[in-house]
Write a protein that holds these residues in place. Sequence first.
Motif, PDB file in Angstrom:
ATOM      1  N   LYS A 464       0.839  -1.140  -0.002  1.00  0.00           N
ATOM      2  CA  LYS A 464      -0.051   0.123  -0.271  1.00  0.00           C
ATOM      3  C   LYS A 464       0.846   1.397  -0.087  1.00  0.00           C
ATOM      4  N   SER A 465       2.085   1.239   0.586  1.00  0.00           N
ATOM      5  CA  SER A 465       2.737   2.245   0.597  1.00  0.00           C
ATOM      6  C   SER A 465       4.417   1.838   0.680  1.00  0.00           C
ATOM      7  N   VAL A 466       5.163   2.516   0.015  1.00  0.00           N
ATOM      8  CA  VAL A 466       6.574   2.493   0.176  1.00  0.00           C
ATOM      9  C   VAL A 466       7.476   3.755   0.301  1.00  0.00           C
ATOM     10  N   LEU A 467       8.450   3.548   1.053  1.00  0.00           N
ATOM     11  CA  LEU A 467       9.384   4.833   1.081  1.00  0.00           C
ATOM     12  C   LEU A 467      10.752   4.221   0.929  1.00  0.00           C
ATOM     13  N   ILE A 468      11.514   4.551  -0.305  1.00  0.00           N
ATOM     14  CA  ILE A 468      12.712   4.039  -0.522  1.00  0.00           C
ATOM     15  C   ILE A 468      13.721   5.262  -0.620  1.00  0.00           C
ATOM     16  N   HIS A 475      21.830   3.931  -8.688  1.00  0.00           N
ATOM     17  CA  HIS A 475      20.477   3.186  -8.726  1.00  0.00           C
ATOM     18  C   HIS A 475      19.381   3.744  -9.939  1.00  0.00           C
ATOM     19  N   ALA A 476      19.906   4.244 -10.856  1.00  0.00           N
ATOM     20  CA  ALA A 476      19.292   4.997 -11.818  1.00  0.00           C
ATOM     21  C   ALA A 476      17.978   4.223 -12.161  1.00  0.00           C
ATOM     22  N   GLU A 477      18.047   2.715 -12.402  1.00  0.00           N
ATOM     23  CA  GLU A 477      17.001   1.900 -12.908  1.00  0.00           C
ATOM     24  C   GLU A 477      15.906   1.828 -11.769  1.00  0.00           C
ATOM     25  N   ASP A 478      16.328   1.452 -10.663  1.00  0.00           N
ATOM     26  CA  ASP A 478      15.598   1.560  -9.487  1.00  0.00           C
ATOM     27  C   ASP A 478      14.777   2.708  -9.253  1.00  0.00           C
ATOM     28  N   PHE A 479      15.364   3.893  -9.605  1.00  0.00           N
ATOM     29  CA  PHE A 479      14.708   5.275  -9.093  1.00  0.00           C
ATOM     30  C   PHE A 479      13.703   5.571 -10.342  1.00  0.00           C
ATOM     31  N   TYR A 480      13.989   5.185 -11.732  1.00  0.00           N
ATOM     32  CA  TYR A 480      12.935   5.532 -12.682  1.00  0.00           C
ATOM     33  C   TYR A 480      11.874   4.592 -12.644  1.00  0.00           C
ATOM     34  N   GLN A 481      12.125   3.151 -12.242  1.00  0.00           N
ATOM     35  CA  GLN A 481      10.856   2.441 -12.246  1.00  0.00           C
ATOM     36  C   GLN A 481       9.926   2.684 -10.965  1.00  0.00           C
ATOM     37  N   LEU A 482      10.795   3.034  -9.717  1.00  0.00           N
ATOM     38  CA  LEU A 482       9.911   3.521  -8.585  1.00  0.00           C
ATOM     39  C   LEU A 482       9.133   4.843  -8.840  1.00  0.00           C
ATOM     40  N   GLU A 483       9.641   5.686  -9.619  1.00  0.00           N
ATOM     41  CA  GLU A 483       9.204   7.165  -9.962  1.00  0.00           C
ATOM     42  C   GLU A 483       7.905   6.907 -10.700  1.00  0.00           C
ATOM     43  N   LYS A 484       7.857   5.715 -11.607  1.00  0.00           N
ATOM     44  CA  LYS A 484       6.816   5.526 -12.348  1.00  0.00           C
ATOM     45  C   LYS A 484       5.840   4.981 -11.852  1.00  0.00           C
ATOM     46  N   MET A 485       6.285   4.137 -10.673  1.00  0.00           N
ATOM     47  CA  MET A 485       4.960   3.313  -9.875  1.00  0.00           C
ATOM     48  C   MET A 485       4.389   4.528  -9.081  1.00  0.00           C
ATOM     49  N   LYS A 487       3.900   7.637  -9.855  1.00  0.00           N
ATOM     50  CA  LYS A 487       3.068   8.364 -10.857  1.00  0.00           C
ATOM     51  C   LYS A 487       1.749   7.759 -11.116  1.00  0.00           C
ATOM     52  N   GLU A 488       1.777   6.381 -11.215  1.00  0.00           N
ATOM     53  CA  GLU A 488       0.703   5.506 -11.427  1.00  0.00           C
ATOM     54  C   GLU A 488      -0.433   5.131 -10.146  1.00  0.00           C
ATOM     55  N   GLY A 489       0.118   5.841  -9.039  1.00  0.00           N
ATOM     56  CA  GLY A 489      -0.872   5.620  -7.930  1.00  0.00           C
ATOM     57  C   GLY A 489      -0.201   4.919  -6.699  1.00  0.00           C
ATOM     58  N   LEU A 490       1.071   4.249  -6.750  1.00  0.00           N
ATOM     59  CA  LEU A 490       1.803   4.086  -5.446  1.00  0.00           C
ATOM     60  C   LEU A 490       1.901   5.063  -4.311  1.00  0.00           C
ATOM     61  N   ASN A 491       1.428   4.805  -3.287  1.00  0.00           N
ATOM     62  CA  ASN A 491       1.681   5.668  -2.063  1.00  0.00           C
ATOM     63  C   ASN A 491       3.196   5.663  -1.578  1.00  0.00           C
ATOM     64  N   ALA A 503      11.696  12.454  -5.991  1.00  0.00           N
ATOM     65  CA  ALA A 503      10.318  12.064  -6.677  1.00  0.00           C
ATOM     66  C   ALA A 503       9.330  12.624  -5.405  1.00  0.00           C
ATOM     67  N   ARG A 504       8.231  13.238  -5.954  1.00  0.00           N
ATOM     68  CA  ARG A 504       7.416  13.796  -5.076  1.00  0.00           C
ATOM     69  C   ARG A 504       6.974  12.697  -3.889  1.00  0.00           C
ATOM     70  N   ARG A 505       6.647  13.287  -2.935  1.00  0.00           N
ATOM     71  CA  ARG A 505       6.378  12.245  -1.839  1.00  0.00           C
ATOM     72  C   ARG A 505       4.667  12.527  -1.586  1.00  0.00           C
ATOM     73  N   LYS A 506       4.216  11.134  -1.803  1.00  0.00           N
ATOM     74  CA  LYS A 506       2.551  11.526  -1.632  1.00  0.00           C
ATOM     75  C   LYS A 506       2.423  11.093  -0.108  1.00  0.00           C
ATOM     76  N   THR A 507       0.982  11.306   0.387  1.00  0.00           N
ATOM     77  CA  THR A 507       0.744  10.752   1.604  1.00  0.00           C
ATOM     78  C   THR A 507       0.821   9.552   1.904  1.00  0.00           C
ATOM     79  N   GLN A 508       1.464   9.428   3.195  1.00  0.00           N
ATOM     80  CA  GLN A 508       1.803   7.979   3.380  1.00  0.00           C
ATOM     81  C   GLN A 508       0.551   7.369   4.135  1.00  0.00           C
TER      82      GLN A 508
END
Length: 511
Positions: A464-468, A475-485, A487-491, A503-508
Motif C-alpha cells: 500500500k505504501s513504500v518509502l525508498i 540506482h538509476a533503473e530503480d529510481f526510474y521504475q519506482l518514480e513510474k509506480m 505516478k501510477e498511484g503507489l503511495n 520524486a514527489r512524496r505522496k501522503t503515506q
Amino acid sequence: MDALIYEELPAVYRTPPEILEEIFLYCWHDNSVYTLLTEAPFNLVSTCHRWRQIATFNLPIFWSTFHVTFTQKACKPPLPTLKLWLERSRKLPLSFSLIYRGRNSFDGGDNRSTVIEKMFAPLELLSEHLVRWRDVYVDLSDLPHNTRFRPSSLLEEELMLETFAVRTFKPHPRHNTHSLIPNYMNWISKLAESSPNLYKFDAYGDGPITRLFGINTPDSVPWIRLTILTLEHVSETLALHILQSSARLLECTFADLGRYIDWIANLPLPQLRDNIVVPRLTTLRITAEGDIDSFWDRLIIPSLQELKVYMLPGSRQWHQGDALVQFFQRSGLILDAELAGLAISAQALMSVTRGPPISRISLRNCNIPSRSLGSRVKLLSESLRELIVIDKATIDNELVKLLTLPDLVDNGQHIEATDEQESILCPKLEYLTLVNCINATDGLTSQMIKSRLMHNCETLRQLKSVLIGFSQSGHAEDFYQLEKMLKEGLNGGVSIKKGVTLARRKTQLSD
C-alpha cells in the motif's frame, strides 16, 4: 417575556440551555497539557451573561482540566482563580499538569521560609482535592536546589489516580538525604502505591530513578497494576527487573536505555530470573546509545506485535543481531507464561521456525548485517505487515530476492497455489520503508516492489505504501521504475543520495 417579542429574538437567544450545553461540549478540549484563553471554556464565558452562566454552572467538566505553572512568588493561573476552577469542577475527577518554572536558587531579598510557603501554595491547594486526581503530570525539576520539598500528607483512603507522569532531575552537590530529591520521589511513589486504579506511569528526565521507583527499597511503584509504561534514562538491569514485575503490561517504552549505575549503594539486589516472560506485552519501543545485548538475553515476549529499536546517532557499534534473533526464537518457543521457568536449550532454539506475532518492526541506525536481518524477517514472515529499516543496516541481493514474489501463473480465474508460493516471505507485507540501507544491484529493489504491487493473488497482500531512499547514486533503473509506480498511484516516495529527494512524496498511509 411576551411571546411576540420572544419570537423576534435571534435564534441564539431562543436556543434551550440543553442544546447550548451540547454545542459547548463540542468546543471543549482537554486543558491539562496547555491552556488557551481564546478557546473553550474561556471564550464562552466572556461572550454574554447567558453563556457565562451555562458554562460556569451547568458544565463542571469545563473546569476539571487545567495547566498550572508556578515560580517562587507567582502562580498561573493565580491561586484565587485556581481555587475558583476547583470549586466549579464540583466532584468530577481532575486532570492537570503542575510545572515549576524558576531559577535554581532563592532570591536573596526574601525570607527563606516565607518563600517556601509561597512556592508550595499551588501544590497544597491541589492536594486538598487529592482524592479527585485522575490524570496528572508533575514537573518540579526546576525547584531550587536549596529547598526542602514539603508535600502534604497523603490521605488514608484510596485515590482514583489512573495515569501519572513525572519528571526526575539530577541531584545538585548541595542535595542531601534529608533534602529535595528523596522527599519528592518518596511522595511520588506513595501516590502511585495509594492508587489501585493506576494503569499508566511515565517518568522522564535523567535523575536517579532508583529513589523514585524503589526497586530495592520499601517504597515502590505498583508495577503489577500497570498496562502502559514509559521510562527515560534507565539501565538494562533495572529495565529487566521492572519487566519481571509487570505481568499485565501491554505497552512499554524505554528511552535512553543503557548501562547506568542506578542502584542505591549498600542495598541487596533482587534476583533476576533466567527467563523473564512478559506475557501480555504487545508494543515495545527502545531508544539506546550503546550495546544492549544483555537486555535481550533473558527477555521473552510471546505476544509482541510491534517492536521499534532506535540507536541514537553517534552510538557505539551495535553487535546484537544474533541476540535479537534468539530473542525472537525464545518468544516464539514460549507460548505460555507457565513455561517461563523451564530451561531453553540451544537445540530447542534451532528448531524454532517462527517468532512472536510481530506485525510492525522498525529498526533505525542498528548496524545490522544482511544475514542477521534476513533471519529476523524469516522468523516474523507470517505476521509482518510493516517493515522499516533506516540507516546502517544492509539490504543485499539475497535479501531482496527473498522478498521478491515469484512469477505467479493465472489460469484465467485465480492464481493457483504452488509449493513455491507457500514459501513466500512476508505474504502480509503492506508497508515498506528502506532508507540508506540498500546495497543490492540496481533494478532488483524496484523489481521486488513491482512483484508485490502487481500480483492479483487473493492469498497475498499488495503493498500500500513504500518509502525508498538510496544512499548511493548507482540506482538509476530503480529510481526510474519506482518514480513510474508513484505516478501510477503507489503511495510513498523515493530518493537517491542522502538528503536529495527526486520524486514527489505522496501522503503515506498508516494503519
